[in-house]
Design a protein around this motif. Structure first.
Motif, PDB file in Angstrom:
ATOM      1  N   ALA B 160     -18.475 -12.266  -0.453  1.00  0.00           N
ATOM      2  CA  ALA B 160     -17.678 -12.441  -0.873  1.00  0.00           C
ATOM      3  C   ALA B 160     -17.451 -14.272  -0.253  1.00  0.00           C
ATOM      4  CB  ALA B 160     -16.315 -11.677   0.167  1.00  0.00           C
ATOM      5  N   VAL B 161     -17.287 -14.535  -0.625  1.00  0.00           N
ATOM      6  CA  VAL B 161     -16.693 -15.941  -0.186  1.00  0.00           C
ATOM      7  C   VAL B 161     -15.279 -16.493   0.651  1.00  0.00           C
ATOM      8  CG1 VAL B 161     -16.853 -18.566   0.217  1.00  0.00           C
ATOM      9  CG2 VAL B 161     -18.394 -17.260  -1.988  1.00  0.00           C
ATOM     10  N   ARG B 162     -15.467 -17.033   1.718  1.00  0.00           N
ATOM     11  CA  ARG B 162     -13.815 -16.827   2.707  1.00  0.00           C
ATOM     12  C   ARG B 162     -13.652 -17.879   3.056  1.00  0.00           C
ATOM     13  NH1 ARG B 162     -12.366 -13.779   7.954  1.00  0.00           N
ATOM     14  NH2 ARG B 162     -13.222 -14.786   8.823  1.00  0.00           N
ATOM     15  N   GLN B 163     -12.132 -18.306   2.595  1.00  0.00           N
ATOM     16  CA  GLN B 163     -11.413 -19.367   3.036  1.00  0.00           C
ATOM     17  C   GLN B 163     -10.582 -19.223   3.904  1.00  0.00           C
ATOM     18  OE1 GLN B 163     -10.183 -22.179   0.543  1.00  0.00           O
ATOM     19  NE2 GLN B 163     -11.773 -23.683   0.715  1.00  0.00           N
ATOM     20  N   VAL B 164     -10.208 -19.745   5.339  1.00  0.00           N
ATOM     21  CA  VAL B 164      -9.373 -19.206   5.933  1.00  0.00           C
ATOM     22  C   VAL B 164      -8.428 -21.011   5.779  1.00  0.00           C
ATOM     23  CG1 VAL B 164      -8.882 -19.012   8.289  1.00  0.00           C
ATOM     24  CG2 VAL B 164     -10.283 -17.941   7.244  1.00  0.00           C
TER      25      VAL B 164
END
Lengths: 302, 403
Positions: B160-164
Motif C-alpha cells: 500500500a501507498v499511504r498519504q496523510v
C-alpha cells in the motif's frame, strides 16, 4: 542577370545531387527512427488521480470493459486487535464483526465502513470507505483464498480521529520488483508519500492498484437514520464465512464435504454474529446462502 | 513564369528513386509501431462465475432478498469433492497465453532477458533472477548452457501507498508593537483629592494577516523488515507433484520393456533355431552380407555425436500464499549419446523466494553452494562431481518460503 545565374555543369549535377539525396535520406531516417522509438515508449499520462472523489476511478475502470462489471472481488479487511468493522446493508450498518472479515465487493462501487472499539479511543468511531478499482484473476477454485488485503492500522485510525485524511492505495506488487521482505513479519508493506505526490501514480509505478481505502473524520448526522449519500447508496456485497473446525485434524474430513454442523455455523455467521473462529487449523470456506453451504476453498485461519 | 526553361530537367535535386525510397522506408517504419492487439468482432469469452452480472441478477450471497439460484464457482460433487465445471478456465484476454496476468504469479526457471553464457573462467553472464540453467562440457570441448522450463505459481502479494493530509490553520501571534499614549498633564486642583486614571491603550496599527489553509503531512519512517524462518526438508519420498514417471527419461522406454519381452518371446517361439548375436562396443552389431563372399561382416553404426542435457523444473503447488513453503524439483538427464562433464546447475531465485537452509538435496554426488544475488535472495549452485553417462541423470530438491 547571367552573372548571378550559374548554369550547373554535368559534373556538378552528378556529384551534388546524389550527395544531397543521401544526406536528406539519412536525415529522414533519423527523424523517423526517433519517432518510432518514441512511439514504442510512450509517455505515461495518468488519467486518474488519487484526489478524485470516491467512486470516480472505479467508474472509469468499469467503462474500460473487460470482466470487471458485476464481479464480486473478494476483499479481506484487517484491523487492529479488538477493532470491529461493519458494512452497510439496506441503508444501515450491520452489527460490527471482529476482523479479519472477508467480503465480496463490486468493482467501481464505494462501500462505507463503520469501525468501532478503537483502542484508546473508546466511544469514538471512524467511517472509512473502500473502493475496489480492479480485480484479481485467481484460479476458479481459489478465488476466496486470494482476496485483496485491505489493512487498517491503528495509526490510521488515530490520524483519522485527529482530523487528518488518510488515503491508502492498495496495489498488487510486481513480483519482479517486489521487496525481499517477509510479509508475515510486519504484515502488509506500505510507505508514505508526500502530499504533493499522487499516491495512485506511485502505486501504479510499483504494481497494479486494486483498491483505495480512505479514512477521515467525517461522521454521519444520525447513524440510526439511513443516509444514502453518506453510504454511497449501500451497494450490494457478498459475505464470506469460514466455519471453524471442531478438531485440528479433521481437515481431511472437511474435504469430504459439508456437514450439518458446519452448515449451521455458516448460516449463523452469515446472520451477522461476531463470533470469531479461534482454531488454528485449516477451515473450509463457504458462501452463506440461506440454509445451504457451498464449499469454495481451503484457507488457514489465523 | 519560371526561371527554368521547359526543356531543362526538374530543378529539385532529389531524384525520383529517392522519393520512392523515402515513401517505402517511412511506410515500413511506421507500420512497425505496433499497438496492443484488439480483437474485434468476436464475443468476449465468459470471464468468470461472477462477471458480467447485471445488478438485476445479483447473486444470492449479496444482501437483500435471497434468490434460489446459487452462484458459486464450483458445485459440490456427490462424493464431496469440488469439481470444476466444464470450461471453467480463468478468463484470459484474446491473443495472450497463460499464465495471465503475470503480476499475480511467481515465476522461476527458464532464461529470461539476455541469454546466459559461461565464460572460460566459469563466470556466468546474463543470469537474471528467476533463471534456472545448467551448463556442461562436452567431449569435444564445447561448453553448452541449457535453460530449464519456467514454473509459474499463483501468489499475489499486496502493498500500500499511504498519504496523510491535514487542513490546518496556520497559527500566528498577533500582538501590538506599541501604543499611542497621549500623555498630558493632569490638572491639579488644590481643593480636590488626587485620583487615579487609567488610559485605554489604542492599537497603533495591525501588524499583518495571513491566509489560512496550509497542508501538512506526516512521513513516518517505517520500512519493511525481513525475517528468516527456517524449516528443514529431508523427505525422501517421491512427491506426487514431481511426476517422475512422466519426466525422467528412460521411463517410457522401460515401460515398453514388457512389450519388447513379449515380442522377443514370440520371436523365439516362431524361430526354431538360435542365431548368433554380435555385440561390439556394447552395441548390437548389424550383419552385412555380400553375395560375392561367404563371410558375414558385422558392423556398428556410430551415430553422430549429440551431447544434450535435459533439465526440467517442477513445483509442489500451483498456488501459495506468502509465508507458505513450496518445494522445487529439478530433473537433469543426459539425453544425448555422449558423456558430458562438469555439469553445473544454477538457480537464481527471485526476490520473493527465500531458500530454506539445509533443504537442498541431490541424488548424485555434488558440491552445493549459495551466493547472494542482487534481488535480496540467493543463487543456488550444484556442481555435479562425476561425469554423466548417456541415459544417466539425477534429481535435485530444495524448498523455498514465499515472502
Amino acid at each position: 542577370m547571367h552573372g548571378h545565374f550559374r548554369c550547373p555543369t554535368i559534373g556538378d549535377s552528378l556529384s551534388q545531387r546524389p550527395r544531397a539525396g543521401w544526406v536528406g535520406l539519412a536525415a529522414v531516417l533519423v527523424v523517423l527512427h526517433s519517432w518510432a522509438a518514441r512511439a514504442q515508449q510512450p509517455e505515461v499520462h495518468y488519467f486518474h488521480h488519487g484526489i478524485m472523489p470516491p467512486g470516480a476511478i472505479g467508474g472509469v475502470q468499469l467503462q474500460r470493459g473487460g470482466p470487471v462489471a458485476g464481479f464480486f472481488q473478494p476483499v479481506e479487511i484487517t484491523a487492529p486487535q479488538g477493532v470491529s468493522v461493519a458494512l452497510a446493508e439496506n441503508g444501515l450498518f450491520v452489527p460490527p464483526q471482529q476482523t479479519p472479515i472477508k467480503v465480496g465487493l463490486l468493482i467501481g462501487q464505494v462501500y462505507r465502513l463503520r469501525v468501532v472499539n478503537i483502542p484508546f479511543y473508546e466511544g469514538l468511531e471512524v467511517y472509512p470507505t473502500i473502493e475496489v478499482i480492479d480485480r484479481l484473476y485467481a484460479p476458479p477454485d481459489q478465488i476466496w483464498r486470494f482476496p485483496i488485503e485491505v489493512v487498517i492500522t491503528e495509526e490510521d485510525l488515530r490520524l483519522a480521529l485527529e482530523g487528518k485524511f488518510v488515503t491508502r492505495v492498495v496495489y498488487l506488487e510486481d513480483p519482479r520488483v517486489a521487496l525481499p521482505a517477509a510479509k508475515e513479519v510486519q504484515g502488509q508493506g506500505w510507505f508514505d508519500v508526500a502530499p504533493d505526490r499522487d499516491p495512485l501514480a506511485v502505486a501504479d509505478q510499483l504494481g497494479r492498484p486494486v483498491a483505495i481505502l480512505r479514512l477521515g473524520a467525517r461522521f454521519p448526522n444520525n447513524p440510526l437514520v439511513p443516509d444514502p449519500t453518506f453510504l454511497f447508496g449501500s451497494p450490494p456485497w457478498v459475505r464470506f464465512t469460514s466455519p471453524p473446525a471442531s478438531e485440528p485434524g479433521d481437515l481431511e474430513a472437511r474435504k469430504q464435504g459439508p456437514s450439518a454442523t458446519t452448515s449451521e455455523n455458516a448460516v449463523t455467521r452469515a446472520q451477522g454474529e461476531s463470533r470469531r473462529p479461534t482454531g488454528r487449523t485449516a477451515h473450509k470456506g463457504a458462501l452463506a446462502y440461506g440454509n445451504q453451504r457451498v464449499p469454495t476453498s481451503l484457507k488457514p485461519v489465523r | 513564369m519560371t526561371d527554368h526553361p521547359p526543356d531543362k530537367p526538374n530543378p529539385i535535386p532529389w531524384p525520383q528513386w529517392w522519393r520512392w525510397a523515402i515513401v517505402a522506408v517511412a511506410a515500413l517504419i511506421l507500420c512497425s509501431c505496433r499497438g496492443p492487439v484488439h480483437q474485434t468482432g468476436g464475443p468476449c469469452p465468459p470471464p468468470g462465475p461472477f462477471a458480467q452480472m447485471p445488478e438485476a441478477t445479483l447473486p444470492p450471497q449479496a444482501h437483500g432478498p435471497p434468490s434460489p439460484a446459487p452462484l458459486v464457482p464450483y458445485a459440490p460433487a456427490p462424493g464431496g469433492q469440488t469439481i470444476p465445471p466444464a470450461g471453467a478456465a480463468p478468463w484470459i484476454p484474446p491473443g495472450l497465453s497463460p499464465p495471465w496476468p503475470a503480476d499475480e504469479y511467481l515465476h522461476d526457471g527458464g532464461d529470461r532477458g539476455p541469454q546466459a553464457r559461461v565464460a572460460p573462467d566459469w563466470v556466468v553472464y546474463g543470469l537474471d533472477t528467476e533463471d534456472t540453467i545448467a551448463h556442461y562440457d562436452t567431449v569435444d570441448g564445447q561448453r553448452i548452457v541449457q535453460p530449464s522450463n519456467r514454473v509459474s505459481i499463483y501468489s499475489p502479494r499486496f502493498a500500500a501507498v499511504r498519504q496523510v493530509v491535514t487542513l490546518e490553520q496556520k497559527s500566528q501571534r498577533i500582538h501590538l508593537s506599541g501604543v499611542h499614549l497621549p500623555t498630558t498633564l493632569v490638572q491639579h486642583h488644590w481643593g480636590e483629592t488626587p485620583r487615579l486614571g487609567q488610559q485605554q491603550l489604542q492599537a497603533r496599527r495591525q501588524i499583518g494577516r495571513d491566509q489560512l489553509a496550509a497542508f501538512r503531512a506526516r512521513h513516518p519512517g517505517e520500512i519493511l523488515a525481513g525475517e528468516v524462518r527456517l524449516q528443514g526438508m529431508h523427505d525422501e519420498r517421491v512427491k506426487p507433484s514431481e511426476a517422475a514417471a512422466d519426466l525422467a527419461p528412460g521411463r517410457s522406454e522401460a515401460a515398453e520393456l514388457a512389450w519388447l519381452a513379449e515380442g522377443i518371446q514370440a520371436a523365439v517361439a516362431w524361430s526354431h533355431d538360435a542365431a548368433v548375436q554380435v555385440i561390439l562396443d556394447h552395441q548390437a552389431a548389424a550383419a552385412v552380407t555380400d553375395v560375392d563372399s561367404i563371410g558375414v561382416v558385422y558392423t556398428v553404426d556410430q551415430p553422430p555425436p549429440n551431447p544434450k542435457l535435459q533439465i526440467v523444473k517442477t513445483a509442489s503447488t500451483a498456488s501459495v500464499k506468502p509465508g507458505e513453503t513450496v518445494q522445487f524439483t529439478l530433473y537433469f538427464d543426459n539425453v544425448g549419446n555422449q558423456v558430458i562433464g562438469n555439469v553445473t546447475i544454477i538457480d537464481n531465485l527471485t526476490a520473493r523466494l527465500e531458500y530454506v537452509p539445509d533443504s537442498a538435496q541431490c541424488s548424485l554426488p555434488s558440491r552445493f553452494s549459495t551466493q547472494q544475488n542482487e534481488a535480496g535472495s540467493l543463487v543456488l549452485r550444484w556442481e555435479i562431481t562425476d561425469p554423466l553417462e548417456p541415459d544417466q541423470g539425477g534429481v535435485i530438491r530444495f524448498t523455498c518460503r514465499v515472502r
